[in-house]
Design a protein around this motif. Structure first.
Motif, PDB file in Angstrom:
ATOM      1  N   ALA A  83       0.833  -1.207   0.000  1.00  0.00           N
ATOM      2  CA  ALA A  83       0.000   0.000   0.000  1.00  0.00           C
ATOM      3  C   ALA A  83       0.866   1.256   0.000  1.00  0.00           C
ATOM      4  CB  ALA A  83      -0.930  -0.010   1.211  1.00  0.00           C
ATOM      5  N   ILE A  84       1.937   1.249   0.781  1.00  0.00           N
ATOM      6  CA  ILE A  84       2.839   2.403   0.827  1.00  0.00           C
ATOM      7  C   ILE A  84       3.486   2.629  -0.536  1.00  0.00           C
ATOM      8  CG2 ILE A  84       5.005   3.271   1.805  1.00  0.00           C
ATOM      9  CD1 ILE A  84       4.228   1.855   4.426  1.00  0.00           C
ATOM     10  N   ILE A  85       3.915   1.547  -1.183  1.00  0.00           N
ATOM     11  CA  ILE A  85       4.566   1.666  -2.498  1.00  0.00           C
ATOM     12  C   ILE A  85       3.637   2.367  -3.483  1.00  0.00           C
ATOM     13  CG2 ILE A  85       5.353   0.348  -4.511  1.00  0.00           C
ATOM     14  CD1 ILE A  85       6.437  -1.745  -2.493  1.00  0.00           C
ATOM     15  N   TYR A  86       2.386   1.916  -3.536  1.00  0.00           N
ATOM     16  CA  TYR A  86       1.468   2.495  -4.519  1.00  0.00           C
ATOM     17  C   TYR A  86       0.977   3.878  -4.111  1.00  0.00           C
ATOM     18  CZ  TYR A  86       1.632  -1.650  -7.348  1.00  0.00           C
ATOM     19  OH  TYR A  86       2.076  -2.651  -8.165  1.00  0.00           O
ATOM     20  N   GLU A  87       0.951   4.168  -2.818  1.00  0.00           N
ATOM     21  CA  GLU A  87       0.646   5.531  -2.396  1.00  0.00           C
ATOM     22  C   GLU A  87       1.753   6.492  -2.849  1.00  0.00           C
ATOM     23  OE1 GLU A  87       0.122   5.072   1.759  1.00  0.00           O
ATOM     24  OE2 GLU A  87      -2.007   4.528   1.595  1.00  0.00           O
ATOM     25  N   ILE A  88       2.996   6.042  -2.762  1.00  0.00           N
ATOM     26  CA  ILE A  88       4.115   6.865  -3.228  1.00  0.00           C
ATOM     27  C   ILE A  88       3.995   7.106  -4.734  1.00  0.00           C
ATOM     28  CG2 ILE A  88       6.613   6.861  -3.626  1.00  0.00           C
ATOM     29  CD1 ILE A  88       6.899   5.425  -0.914  1.00  0.00           C
ATOM     30  N   ILE A  89       3.674   6.049  -5.494  1.00  0.00           N
ATOM     31  CA  ILE A  89       3.523   6.197  -6.944  1.00  0.00           C
ATOM     32  C   ILE A  89       2.384   7.157  -7.275  1.00  0.00           C
ATOM     33  CG2 ILE A  89       2.943   4.988  -9.083  1.00  0.00           C
ATOM     34  CD1 ILE A  89       4.274   2.501  -7.914  1.00  0.00           C
ATOM     35  N   GLU A  90       1.283   7.026  -6.559  1.00  0.00           N
ATOM     36  CA  GLU A  90       0.131   7.897  -6.835  1.00  0.00           C
ATOM     37  C   GLU A  90       0.445   9.353  -6.506  1.00  0.00           C
ATOM     38  OE1 GLU A  90      -4.686   7.990  -6.227  1.00  0.00           O
ATOM     39  OE2 GLU A  90      -3.493   6.461  -5.229  1.00  0.00           O
ATOM     40  N   LEU A  91       1.101   9.580  -5.364  1.00  0.00           N
ATOM     41  CA  LEU A  91       1.473  10.946  -5.015  1.00  0.00           C
ATOM     42  C   LEU A  91       2.413  11.539  -6.065  1.00  0.00           C
ATOM     43  CD1 LEU A  91       2.052  10.690  -1.153  1.00  0.00           C
ATOM     44  CD2 LEU A  91       0.308  12.065  -2.317  1.00  0.00           C
ATOM     45  N   ASP A  92       3.339  10.733  -6.551  1.00  0.00           N
ATOM     46  CA  ASP A  92       4.274  11.201  -7.573  1.00  0.00           C
ATOM     47  C   ASP A  92       3.526  11.553  -8.857  1.00  0.00           C
ATOM     48  OD1 ASP A  92       6.985  11.748  -8.419  1.00  0.00           O
ATOM     49  OD2 ASP A  92       6.851   9.954  -9.656  1.00  0.00           O
ATOM     50  N   ALA A  93       2.520  10.734  -9.235  1.00  0.00           N
ATOM     51  CA  ALA A  93       1.721  11.017 -10.435  1.00  0.00           C
ATOM     52  C   ALA A  93       0.914  12.293 -10.254  1.00  0.00           C
ATOM     53  CB  ALA A  93       0.800   9.835 -10.735  1.00  0.00           C
ATOM     54  N   GLN A  94       0.350  12.489  -9.060  1.00  0.00           N
ATOM     55  CA  GLN A  94      -0.421  13.703  -8.797  1.00  0.00           C
ATOM     56  C   GLN A  94       0.472  14.936  -8.830  1.00  0.00           C
ATOM     57  OE1 GLN A  94      -2.306  12.905  -5.056  1.00  0.00           O
ATOM     58  NE2 GLN A  94      -3.860  11.549  -5.943  1.00  0.00           N
ATOM     59  N   ARG A  95       1.690  14.795  -8.301  1.00  0.00           N
ATOM     60  CA  ARG A  95       2.626  15.919  -8.334  1.00  0.00           C
ATOM     61  C   ARG A  95       2.991  16.278  -9.776  1.00  0.00           C
ATOM     62  NH1 ARG A  95       8.498  15.351  -5.614  1.00  0.00           N
ATOM     63  NH2 ARG A  95       8.595  13.694  -7.189  1.00  0.00           N
ATOM     64  N   ALA A  96       3.236  15.263 -10.617  1.00  0.00           N
ATOM     65  CA  ALA A  96       3.568  15.525 -12.020  1.00  0.00           C
ATOM     66  C   ALA A  96       2.416  16.228 -12.717  1.00  0.00           C
ATOM     67  CB  ALA A  96       3.897  14.206 -12.728  1.00  0.00           C
ATOM     68  N   ALA A  97       1.181  15.817 -12.398  1.00  0.00           N
ATOM     69  CA  ALA A  97       0.023  16.468 -13.006  1.00  0.00           C
ATOM     70  C   ALA A  97      -0.087  17.918 -12.560  1.00  0.00           C
ATOM     71  CB  ALA A  97      -1.245  15.698 -12.647  1.00  0.00           C
ATOM     72  N   ALA A  98       0.209  18.179 -11.278  1.00  0.00           N
ATOM     73  CA  ALA A  98       0.150  19.550 -10.773  1.00  0.00           C
ATOM     74  C   ALA A  98       1.209  20.422 -11.428  1.00  0.00           C
ATOM     75  CB  ALA A  98       0.319  19.556  -9.254  1.00  0.00           C
ATOM     76  N   VAL A  99       2.407  19.887 -11.588  1.00  0.00           N
ATOM     77  CA  VAL A  99       3.483  20.632 -12.261  1.00  0.00           C
ATOM     78  C   VAL A  99       3.087  20.936 -13.697  1.00  0.00           C
ATOM     79  CG1 VAL A  99       5.849  20.480 -13.105  1.00  0.00           C
ATOM     80  CG2 VAL A  99       5.307  19.727 -10.776  1.00  0.00           C
ATOM     81  N   SER A 100       2.503  19.915 -14.398  1.00  0.00           N
ATOM     82  CA  SER A 100       2.087  20.106 -15.785  1.00  0.00           C
ATOM     83  C   SER A 100       1.018  21.178 -15.903  1.00  0.00           C
ATOM     84  CB  SER A 100       1.582  18.777 -16.351  1.00  0.00           C
ATOM     85  OG  SER A 100       1.123  18.934 -17.673  1.00  0.00           O
ATOM     86  N   ALA A 101       0.125  21.250 -14.886  1.00  0.00           N
ATOM     87  CA  ALA A 101      -0.963  22.233 -14.913  1.00  0.00           C
ATOM     88  C   ALA A 101      -0.517  23.605 -14.416  1.00  0.00           C
ATOM     89  CB  ALA A 101      -2.128  21.733 -14.063  1.00  0.00           C
ATOM     90  N   GLY A 102       0.732  23.722 -13.958  1.00  0.00           N
ATOM     91  CA  GLY A 102       1.230  25.001 -13.472  1.00  0.00           C
ATOM     92  C   GLY A 102       0.739  25.368 -12.081  1.00  0.00           C
TER      93      GLY A 102
END
Length: 447
Positions: A83-102
């Protein structure tokens, strides 16, 4: 065509419900506790049996309880680490989306959360990084087809030798540009930026019908090649209510006279209104649908993109969207079941740039993907893997799947089977520009 198996998932990177993992871990904790209580009870009984023939059996039971408890504890720990592994992956994906959206504030917040979680679980953070690095490129199969499919051209003379790298460069360049632009991944708050004049709709047929029973039956009802571009089914339900099903064709022409042309394709992809979108709305209205009515929407290619937009705009309630080769993937919210069939070697589906990184749609939503024709050939340039027939074959495979997520899909489709009667309407949608040109030819220019 090959027979590659379907890959079913709930999202491209994240296909794991971490809450379920933690719930399962808690269940194994209960087993550990129960094994401890059982061992204690058996040990108490063993004291009374000391020296008897039954003592050996009792000691064996104690050892078994210990082994089961230890195994349950290992499983609980493993589930929590996963669960921790996939939470880290999800947070990283959300961060990338936020960076892409400015969105700098959201990106900073997600970075802080990610750093804190990774700091408490460095081993899991390292595994998460490795999983992301090994994630398959969503365009990998298509790029391979572009490369290998153009190789035969290089040996056919000077002109094909020039054309081959142009095709290859244009194909890979388009995929890269689309991914960078972020047009293929559409958020739940996206709305059309403009509207266009409505096209002219002609009712071609009105007949009684029946409800579809499978994803493949839905695919077969989508207009393709023949007369009509839109099919609407109106369901008179046993409780006195009404529901609708909408089936939308893919792109029919480069330019007019139909509304489902390449211009509408480009407009929709750029998040603007199109005549194909307006045609779908009008067809529903003419079949008796009113704002807020429930409409099960399906479509192929451009039709699937129109369906996504109908759900996003919110005029109608869309309990399910079944898309075949959709050039976008839209987050339609937690109330819409999304069934998304894609071919990894389909250049149109590749425009979605891999889709959302996390799970979207109502519980049970599924992305079903396969490589239809893994062997490269000149036929790849005609994109036969995008044709509706290829998607019907994939739909048949999906219907045969034992994946538990298909239970929700079958349940949603099955809701229509309770209808007391079904009326079917087939419409043709003609471009407003084509109508004006026809009138000008008949009557001459206005004076």
């Amino acid at each position: 065509m090959g027979h590659e198996p379907l890959d079913l998932r709930s999202g491209r990177i994240i296909a794991v419900d971490t809450a379920t993992l933690r719930h399962a871990a808690a269940s194994f904790d209960d087993i550990v506790d129960e094994c401890g209580r059982l061992r204690a009870s058996i040990a108490d009984a063993a004291a009374d049996l000391y020296g008897s023939a039954s003592a050996v059996t009792v000691q064996d039971l104690i050892r078994r309880a210990e082994r089961i408890g230890a195994r349950a504890a290992d499983l609980a720990g493993g589930l929590r680490e996963t669960a921790i592994i996939y939470e880290i992956i999800e947070l990283d994906a959300q961060r990338a989306a936020a960076v892409s959206a400015g969105d700098a504030r959201a990106a900073a917040d997600l970075t802080g959360r990610l750093d804190r979680l990774a700091g408490t679980a460095p081993d899991q953070a390292a595994l998460a990084e490795m999983l992301v690095a090994r994630a398959p490129d969503p365009h990998g199969a298509l790029v391979g087809q572009l490369i290998l499919g153009t190789l035969p051209l290089s040996g056919l003379g000077a002109l094909p030798g020039i054309v081959a790298p142009l095709i290859l460069g244009a194909g890979i360049g388009t995929l890269t540009a689309v991914k960078d632009a972020g047009l293929g991944v559409v958020g739940h708050d996206s709305r059309l930026r403009s509207r266009v004049p409505p096209p002219r709709l002609t009712l071609l047929a009105a007949t009684p019908g029946s409800a579809p029973r499978s994803v493949a039956e839905i695919a077969r009802r989508i207009p393709s090649g023949g007369a009509g571009s839109i099919r609407v089914e109106r369901y008179a339900m046993a409780d006195g209510g009404k529901r609708f099903a909408l089936y939308l064709t893919g792109t029919r022409s480069i330019g007019g006279p139909g509304a489902f042309d390449m211009e509408s394709n480009a407009q929709l992809y750029l998040r603007r209104g199109s005549e194909s979108y307006e045609a779908a709305r009008i067809a529903l209205q003419r079949a008796g649908a009113r704002p807020g009515d429930a409409v099960l929407v399906s479509g192929h290619s451009q039709g699937a993109m129109v369906g996504s937009r109908l759900a996003l705009e919110g005029e109608f309630d869309v309990p399910a969207l079944v898309g075949f080769g959709n050039p976008i993937q839209a987050d339609l919210g937690a109330q819409t079941l999304q069934v998304d069939l894609r071919h990894s070697d389909d250049p149109v589906a590749a425009l979605a740039a891999g889709g959302h990184a996390t799970t979207i749609g109502a519980p049970g939503s599924v992305v079903a993907e396969r490589t239809v024709d893994p062997l490269p050939s000149l036929g790849d340039l005609s994109a036969t893997v995008h044709h509706l027939d290829a998607y019907i074959a994939s739909a048949e495979m999906l219907d045969a799947s034992a994946d538990p997520r298909m239970d929700a899909v079958r349940e949603r489709i099955g809701e229509l089977a309770d209808a007391a009667s079904v009326d079917v309407f087939v419409f043709d949608a003609e471009s407003a520009g084509a109508v004006r040109d026809d009138l000008a030819q008949r009557h001459g220019p206005a004076g």
